[in-house]
Design an enzyme around this catalytic site. Structure first.
Site, PDB file in Angstrom:
ATOM      1  N   TYR A 103     -14.545 -91.808 -15.088  1.00 33.03           N
ATOM      2  CA  TYR A 103     -15.346 -90.730 -14.521  1.00 33.03           C
ATOM      3  C   TYR A 103     -16.679 -90.645 -15.260  1.00 33.03           C
ATOM      4  CZ  TYR A 103     -11.121 -88.909 -12.166  1.00 33.03           C
ATOM      5  OH  TYR A 103      -9.997 -88.755 -11.399  1.00 33.03           O
ATOM      6  N   LEU A 128      -7.560 -81.559  -0.578  1.00 31.18           N
ATOM      7  CA  LEU A 128      -8.308 -81.114   0.604  1.00 31.18           C
ATOM      8  C   LEU A 128      -8.862 -82.292   1.399  1.00 31.18           C
ATOM      9  CD1 LEU A 128     -10.168 -77.991  -0.846  1.00 31.18           C
ATOM     10  CD2 LEU A 128      -7.974 -78.113   0.343  1.00 31.18           C
ATOM     11  N   GLY A 151     -10.280 -79.451  -7.478  1.00 27.01           N
ATOM     12  CA  GLY A 151     -11.621 -79.889  -7.847  1.00 27.01           C
ATOM     13  C   GLY A 151     -12.615 -78.832  -7.393  1.00 27.01           C
TER      14      GLY A 151
END
Length: 344
Positions: A62, A215, A289
């Protein structure tokens, strides 16, 4: 906050956890996810801890380690209050030994993650991808070493196929190495492939699912509307090509069901989509998130209440897909179903 066992381990994890891919974001993918600095990250972590969310997930890849660095700085002085999950194995450079999960790479990657995270141990270390070029015995031997040293508490995988997990578990049993107890997977109302092989395998082998992108890569936020273009501020403009494929017809069928339930319950579309996941078999924690406080506060409202059986049925029907071979006979034919009743 509800706590659950992480698979067949003794570790308790919150049913909601927080993903830090939005910390210090850079590059075409992570830069679009979010760019939280230490100050903003500290505030988001404060909100999580106030709500009982104590598991924070990151990865060395990341933003080339910057996410781990911001997380470590934001957790300064309160390491004992939290669980840290990170991932290793994806390329961190162009060199021949800067990718994969060889013994050398695992040992170097763990030390580097510990430095960036400003900690002496990692609670959950997951391999970010299967390394077909390295024998599983070498991988597991290296993981056994970092566990025995106290630098890692539990191990798991992410984005592995079922046979890759099973091969590793069998080798762990053969040589007495620690078994994987976590499986970080993509799972959502518009991505239910996890259910066909990985879910029953996880139930059988004692792996708890840590769900990423609940999501649907940002598609189940309630902002997408049938027949309308993407909203101007949607990160899908930059990131859609990086995420899982989505059937547009299925997407809006699911969104219609979510909107119906939202009107009936007063809950937001993201809260409903996340709550559905918390009711699914093998799910230990759903990773949230959020780029800002408003998003995080809304997502935290996904727990503390329960969807009705009728609403669960509506979502299951709207999001269901035809089972691929060899699974469809077990869904269609009684003779097969009697031998292996479906989990879901």
């Amino acid at each position: 906050m509800e706590y659950r066992k992480l698979g067949r381990s003794g570790l308790d994890v919150p049913v909601l956890s927080f993903g830090t891919g939005t910390f210090a974001g850079s590059g075409p993918l992570f830069g679009a996810w979010g760019t939280s600095d230490v100050t903003e990250a500290t505030r988001l972590i404060d909100l999580c801890l106030d709500a009982g969310v104590s598991l924070f997930d990151t990865a060395d890849v990341y933003s080339n380690g910057a996410s781990e660095g911001v997380l470590g700085a934001a957790l300064e002085g309160r390491r004992q209050k939290v669980l840290i999950s990170t991932k290793i194995g994806l390329p961190m450079g162009d060199g021949p030994n800067e990718a994969g999960t060889s013994r050398a790479r695992i040992l170097i990657s763990v030390e580097a993650a510990l430095r960036r995270l400003r900690t002496d141990w990692i609670d959950i270390l997951q391999l970010h991808a299967f390394d077909a070029a390295t024998p599983v015995e070498e991988v597991l031997s290296a993981l056994d070493e970092v566990v025995r040293s106290g630098k890692v508490r539990y191990t798991g995988v992410s984005n592995f196929a079922g046979w890759e997990i099973m091969k590793s578990q069998a080798a762990a049993d053969r040589y007495g190495y620690p078994r994987y107890v976590a499986n970080q997977v993509y799972y959502s109302l518009i991505g239910r492939d996890y259910e066909w092989d990985l879910m029953p395998l996880s139930a059988d082998q004692g792996l708890g699912a840590l769900v990423w992108s609940p999501l649907g890569w940002g598609r189940l936020t309630g902002k997408l509307k049938r027949g309308h273009a993407l909203p101007p501020g949607s990160r899908l403009h930059e990131t859609a090509g990086f995420g899982p494929p989505v059937d547009e017809t299925k997407l809006f069928t699911v969104l219609d069901a979510l909107e119906t339930i939202s009107h009936e319950t007063g809950r937001s579309v993201p809260q409903i989509a996340i709550n559905w996941l918390t009711r699914r078999p093998t799910v230990s924690s759903v990773i949230l998130g959020a780029r800002n406080e408003a998003q995080l506060r809304d997502n935290l409202g996904a727990v503390g209440w329960t969807l009705s059986d009728g609403h669960m049925d509506l979502l299951n029907q709207a999001s269901g897909t035809e089972a691929p071979y060899p699974h469809f006979p077990y869904r269609r034919q009684d003779a097969f179903a009697r031998l292996n009743p479906p989990m879901v």
